[in-house]
Design a protein around this motif. Sequence first.
Motif, PDB file in Angstrom:
ATOM      1  N   VAL A  21      43.996  45.069  26.822  1.00  0.00           N
ATOM      2  CA  VAL A  21      44.361  44.182  27.930  1.00  0.00           C
ATOM      3  C   VAL A  21      43.154  44.061  28.855  1.00  0.00           C
ATOM      4  CG1 VAL A  21      45.959  43.805  29.857  1.00  0.00           C
ATOM      5  CG2 VAL A  21      46.757  44.939  27.774  1.00  0.00           C
ATOM      6  N   LYS A  22      42.450  42.923  28.796  1.00  0.00           N
ATOM      7  CA  LYS A  22      41.210  42.764  29.568  1.00  0.00           C
ATOM      8  C   LYS A  22      41.268  41.618  30.572  1.00  0.00           C
ATOM      9  CE  LYS A  22      38.405  44.781  25.961  1.00  0.00           C
ATOM     10  NZ  LYS A  22      37.301  44.633  25.035  1.00  0.00           N
ATOM     11  N   SER A  23      42.348  40.850  30.549  1.00  0.00           N
ATOM     12  CA  SER A  23      42.448  39.734  31.489  1.00  0.00           C
ATOM     13  C   SER A  23      43.896  39.574  31.929  1.00  0.00           C
ATOM     14  CB  SER A  23      41.944  38.446  30.845  1.00  0.00           C
ATOM     15  OG  SER A  23      42.727  38.127  29.717  1.00  0.00           O
ATOM     16  N   GLY A  24      44.073  38.844  33.001  1.00  0.00           N
ATOM     17  CA  GLY A  24      45.412  38.608  33.522  1.00  0.00           C
ATOM     18  C   GLY A  24      45.781  39.622  34.594  1.00  0.00           C
ATOM     19  N   SER A  25      47.006  39.487  35.080  1.00  0.00           N
ATOM     20  CA  SER A  25      47.467  40.371  36.162  1.00  0.00           C
ATOM     21  C   SER A  25      47.665  41.809  35.701  1.00  0.00           C
ATOM     22  CB  SER A  25      48.780  39.830  36.739  1.00  0.00           C
ATOM     23  OG  SER A  25      49.763  39.771  35.725  1.00  0.00           O
ATOM     24  N   MET A  26      47.886  42.008  34.413  1.00  0.00           N
ATOM     25  CA  MET A  26      48.117  43.360  33.875  1.00  0.00           C
ATOM     26  C   MET A  26      46.822  44.149  33.675  1.00  0.00           C
ATOM     27  SD  MET A  26      51.263  44.275  33.440  1.00  0.00           S
ATOM     28  CE  MET A  26      51.080  45.577  32.244  1.00  0.00           C
ATOM     29  N   ALA A  27      45.677  43.494  33.696  1.00  0.00           N
ATOM     30  CA  ALA A  27      44.412  44.170  33.396  1.00  0.00           C
ATOM     31  C   ALA A  27      44.107  45.272  34.400  1.00  0.00           C
ATOM     32  CB  ALA A  27      43.265  43.157  33.350  1.00  0.00           C
ATOM     33  N   LYS A  28      44.347  44.981  35.680  1.00  0.00           N
ATOM     34  CA  LYS A  28      44.060  45.976  36.718  1.00  0.00           C
ATOM     35  C   LYS A  28      44.958  47.203  36.579  1.00  0.00           C
ATOM     36  CE  LYS A  28      43.089  44.449  40.848  1.00  0.00           C
ATOM     37  NZ  LYS A  28      43.248  43.888  42.213  1.00  0.00           N
ATOM     38  N   TRP A  29      46.258  46.944  36.305  1.00  0.00           N
ATOM     39  CA  TRP A  29      47.203  48.052  36.139  1.00  0.00           C
ATOM     40  C   TRP A  29      46.905  48.852  34.873  1.00  0.00           C
ATOM     41  CZ3 TRP A  29      49.729  49.604  40.135  1.00  0.00           C
ATOM     42  CH2 TRP A  29      50.084  48.698  41.143  1.00  0.00           C
ATOM     43  N   ALA A  30      46.491  48.172  33.830  1.00  0.00           N
ATOM     44  CA  ALA A  30      46.138  48.850  32.579  1.00  0.00           C
ATOM     45  C   ALA A  30      44.949  49.778  32.787  1.00  0.00           C
ATOM     46  CB  ALA A  30      45.826  47.824  31.494  1.00  0.00           C
ATOM     47  N   LYS A  31      43.933  49.286  33.511  1.00  0.00           N
ATOM     48  CA  LYS A  31      42.743  50.103  33.780  1.00  0.00           C
ATOM     49  C   LYS A  31      43.099  51.293  34.652  1.00  0.00           C
ATOM     50  CE  LYS A  31      37.982  49.909  35.338  1.00  0.00           C
ATOM     51  NZ  LYS A  31      36.892  49.111  35.908  1.00  0.00           N
ATOM     52  N   LEU A  32      43.940  51.082  35.664  1.00  0.00           N
ATOM     53  CA  LEU A  32      44.364  52.174  36.543  1.00  0.00           C
ATOM     54  C   LEU A  32      45.133  53.230  35.754  1.00  0.00           C
ATOM     55  CD1 LEU A  32      44.597  53.306  39.434  1.00  0.00           C
ATOM     56  CD2 LEU A  32      46.727  52.013  39.646  1.00  0.00           C
ATOM     57  N   PHE A  33      46.033  52.779  34.857  1.00  0.00           N
ATOM     58  CA  PHE A  33      46.794  53.720  34.030  1.00  0.00           C
ATOM     59  C   PHE A  33      45.870  54.543  33.146  1.00  0.00           C
ATOM     60  CE2 PHE A  33      49.034  54.862  30.125  1.00  0.00           C
ATOM     61  CZ  PHE A  33      50.127  55.544  30.647  1.00  0.00           C
ATOM     62  N   ARG A  34      44.865  53.891  32.563  1.00  0.00           N
ATOM     63  CA  ARG A  34      43.918  54.592  31.692  1.00  0.00           C
ATOM     64  C   ARG A  34      43.111  55.627  32.476  1.00  0.00           C
ATOM     65  NH1 ARG A  34      40.295  50.618  29.863  1.00  0.00           N
ATOM     66  NH2 ARG A  34      39.434  52.168  28.471  1.00  0.00           N
ATOM     67  N   ILE A  35      42.684  55.275  33.682  1.00  0.00           N
ATOM     68  CA  ILE A  35      41.914  56.213  34.518  1.00  0.00           C
ATOM     69  C   ILE A  35      42.783  57.414  34.898  1.00  0.00           C
ATOM     70  CG2 ILE A  35      40.831  56.514  36.795  1.00  0.00           C
ATOM     71  CD1 ILE A  35      39.864  53.577  36.522  1.00  0.00           C
ATOM     72  N   VAL A  36      44.018  57.128  35.331  1.00  0.00           N
ATOM     73  CA  VAL A  36      44.933  58.221  35.710  1.00  0.00           C
ATOM     74  C   VAL A  36      45.206  59.133  34.521  1.00  0.00           C
ATOM     75  CG1 VAL A  36      47.319  58.731  36.415  1.00  0.00           C
ATOM     76  CG2 VAL A  36      46.014  56.990  37.624  1.00  0.00           C
TER      77      VAL A  36
END
Length: 197
Positions: A21-36
């Motif tokens: 998931v690299k684009s769209g509104s979910m991209a930011k949440w996906a990156k945050l989930f991966r970091i956490v």
Amino acid sequence: MTLIIFIIFLASVLSLVLFKVKSGSMAKWAKLFRIVTVVFSISVFTYWFIKKSAVAFVDNSVGLQVINKLPQALDFYLINVNKSDKNITLEPKHIGKIRPEYYRIEYLKMDKSDEYWIVGYLGKKNLVYFSQHSVPNKNIDQIVEVQNYINQSMKLSESAKKQVDAYNYENTKLGIWIALDFLLLFLNLALFLKKNK
């Protein structure tokens, strides 16, 4: 700990899926989930390894010194016999392999117990030593010198063998889950570093 390891496994698998998931509104949440997920995994494993590496001294405990006087190295297990009003539970712990004329020190939490067993293995499955020990005075440390290949009770040693087998099986299963978690953690970190480059 097994539940946390399994949660880390599921979160790590989901993190790998969310890498797409690299684009769209979910991209930011996906990156945050991966970091956490990565930070949480590293924190849990760091805490766990420090805890496992630290000296296992327990407050209000009885010190136990197991000395191997036999000519061969034996793999020793300690089984704490915990007694309550309704039942008796056996709590196994691996002391480790002790060479001839060497010793190991363990600390026993004896608040629910006044008895422990020592089990010695020559190889993986060959039980060659079993002894039963009572602790009448919990203010005095215990010293056990293993000088003979003895089995003080066939019935109790069979129970001890089952407990040790179950303990080793659980540890093997936990080791496999931890190895999988480390692999997934490495893959997630590699994807982060690749993206940063």
